[in-house]
Write an enzyme that holds these catalytic residues in place. Structure first.
Site, PDB file in Angstrom:
ATOM      1  N   THR A 188      16.883  -0.391  -9.989  1.00 25.54           N
ATOM      2  CA  THR A 188      16.702  -1.477 -10.958  1.00 25.54           C
ATOM      3  C   THR A 188      16.473  -2.819 -10.253  1.00 25.54           C
ATOM      4  O   THR A 188      15.776  -3.686 -10.774  1.00 25.54           O
ATOM      5  CB  THR A 188      17.902  -1.603 -11.922  1.00 25.54           C
ATOM      6  OG1 THR A 188      19.081  -1.984 -11.195  1.00 25.54           O
ATOM      7  CG2 THR A 188      18.149  -0.297 -12.658  1.00 25.54           C
ATOM      8  N   PRO A 233      16.944  -8.331 -12.931  1.00 22.81           N
ATOM      9  CA  PRO A 233      16.551  -6.924 -12.805  1.00 22.81           C
ATOM     10  C   PRO A 233      16.527  -6.237 -14.167  1.00 22.81           C
ATOM     11  O   PRO A 233      17.315  -6.579 -15.042  1.00 22.81           O
ATOM     12  CB  PRO A 233      17.638  -6.302 -11.932  1.00 22.81           C
ATOM     13  CG  PRO A 233      18.454  -7.453 -11.420  1.00 22.81           C
ATOM     14  CD  PRO A 233      18.278  -8.585 -12.393  1.00 22.81           C
ATOM     15  N   MET A 234      15.622  -5.264 -14.287  1.00 21.36           N
ATOM     16  CA  MET A 234      15.480  -4.554 -15.575  1.00 21.36           C
ATOM     17  C   MET A 234      16.387  -3.321 -15.568  1.00 21.36           C
ATOM     18  O   MET A 234      15.938  -2.173 -15.549  1.00 21.36           O
ATOM     19  CB  MET A 234      14.013  -4.170 -15.780  1.00 21.36           C
ATOM     20  CG  MET A 234      13.077  -5.357 -15.775  1.00 21.36           C
ATOM     21  SD  MET A 234      13.437  -6.515 -17.103  1.00 21.36           S
ATOM     22  CE  MET A 234      12.561  -5.733 -18.432  1.00 21.36           C
ATOM     23  N   HIS A 235      17.707  -3.609 -15.570  1.00 24.52           N
ATOM     24  CA  HIS A 235      18.679  -2.517 -15.484  1.00 24.52           C
ATOM     25  C   HIS A 235      18.519  -1.528 -16.651  1.00 24.52           C
ATOM     26  O   HIS A 235      18.005  -0.435 -16.492  1.00 24.52           O
ATOM     27  CB  HIS A 235      20.099  -3.068 -15.516  1.00 24.52           C
ATOM     28  CG  HIS A 235      20.434  -4.018 -14.408  1.00 24.52           C
ATOM     29  ND1 HIS A 235      20.384  -3.684 -13.067  1.00 24.52           N
ATOM     30  CD2 HIS A 235      20.874  -5.302 -14.438  1.00 24.52           C
ATOM     31  CE1 HIS A 235      20.758  -4.723 -12.335  1.00 24.52           C
ATOM     32  NE2 HIS A 235      21.072  -5.711 -13.138  1.00 24.52           N
ATOM     33  N   ASP A 236      18.981  -1.912 -17.816  1.00 21.26           N
ATOM     34  CA  ASP A 236      19.029  -0.975 -18.941  1.00 21.26           C
ATOM     35  C   ASP A 236      17.656  -0.546 -19.436  1.00 21.26           C
ATOM     36  O   ASP A 236      17.476   0.626 -19.796  1.00 21.26           O
ATOM     37  CB  ASP A 236      19.848  -1.584 -20.092  1.00 21.26           C
ATOM     38  CG  ASP A 236      21.288  -1.828 -19.677  1.00 21.26           C
ATOM     39  OD1 ASP A 236      21.977  -2.621 -20.329  1.00 21.26           O
ATOM     40  OD2 ASP A 236      21.727  -1.208 -18.684  1.00 21.26           O
TER      41      ASP A 236
END
Ligand code: RIB
Ligand code: CA
Length: 301
Positions: A188, A233-236
């Site tokens: 991520t 950050p594009m975690h989920d």
């Protein structure tokens, strides 16, 4: 979808609720980024904003299984959905507890009928598995935003927030042996809301695109406050991106364990790649393809 909205959970929910390829049966909420009352309100706000009030929302566990609770308002705002103006949603919470709903639904399901997307502390899933282990047979796959290995942690040097917030729950889930795709910080952190990517979404000029842009810009503002110059950050969102476009990711088979002993490594995830295992540890993503996917979802919305 089990989540703790949360700015990036909200982006994930937008992607899922706007994708007709995904049959979202329910959203369950858990305490995490912000308290349960807010994560449960925020999930319903996103359903209403996405014109998806057909999706029921069930509130789950108000705190972790054993450890003292931790939250993450620094990265999500006090409301949990920084960038949006919160309101009391028109559709109320469902009366059943999320864990009861998970047990009832999975207990009546066919083998491997469901995919569970989990983007917060894993308390609800672990509680359901402890109460009724037989439900594991109905879970074909878990898609988890959890953990870190080579990247190191984001709330301690070794631990990622979702696992750190409830390591005992994470251990129960990983030890269940249910197949899982694991989106850790290792991947991520390589997919961030860089400005040119946000600009392309701005150009779409739709109400839903503007909601997405507001969330991404608010996430960047908070991330930048704590991590100079870094974009969010594009975690989920990585979980739903994998469901919709698995080809833009690379994975390695592993067996993930969780450190639950008190000490510096509390909440650390340890993927063992030596003998494979039920956990597909995601090691890489094509970030431009990732944002191209978000663009296509918004264009079609
Ligand atoms: O470490 C990132 C995770 O923690 C994401 O799920 C974010 O929403 C927070 O819950
Ligand atoms: Ca989350």
């Amino acid at each position: 979808m089990d989540c703790d909205p949360g700015v990036d959970d909200a982006v994930m929910l937008m992607m899922a609720l706007l994708s007709p390829q995904l049959d979202v049966r329910a959203i369950t909420t858990v305490a995490g980024n912000v308290p349960l009352s807010l994560t449960s309100r925020n999930a319903r706000i996103l359903c209403q904003l996405m014109d998806r009030m057909d999706v029921p929302v069930f509130a789950g566990c108000p705190g972790p299984m054993l450890r003292t609770p931790v939250t993450a308002e620094d990265f999500h705002g006090d409301s949990g959905i920084a960038g949006l103006d919160p309101f009391e949603p028109d559709r109320p919470l469902e009366p059943a507890h999320a864990v009861s709903h998970l047990i009832k639904t999975l207990g009546a399901a066919k083998p491997q009928e469901y995919i569970l997307v989990v983007t917060g502390p894993m308390t609800n899933i672990a509680a359901a598995l402890v109460l009724d282990p037989s439900i594991a047979a109905s879970i074909g796959r878990l898609v988890l935003m959890a953990g870190a290995d080579s990247e190191g942690g984001n709330i301690t040097p070794t631990a990622e927030f979702n696992v750190f917030a409830d390591p005992h729950a994470a251990a129960i889930v990983f030890n269940s042996g249910i197949p899982a795709t694991v989106m850790s910080l290792d991947v991520t952190h390589t997919v961030r809301a860089e400005l040119p990517r946000i600009d392309r979404l701005k150009a779409l000029k739709s109400e839903k695109a503007s909601i997405m842009v507001r969330l991404l810009e608010a996430g960047n503002a908070l991330e930048g406050r704590w991590k100079e110059g870094r974009k969010s950050p594009m975690h989920d969102p990585s979980t739903v991106a994998w469901l919709l476009a698995p080809h833009i990711f690379e994975t390695r088979a592993a067996t993930v364990s969780v450190v639950t002993d008190a000490g510096d490594r509390f909440g650390q995830t340890c993927p063992d790649f030596s003998a494979g295992g039920p956990h597909d540890w995601v090691t890489a993503a094509d970030a431009d393809e990732f944002f191209g996917l978000i663009e296509r979802i918004l264009e079609a919305a």
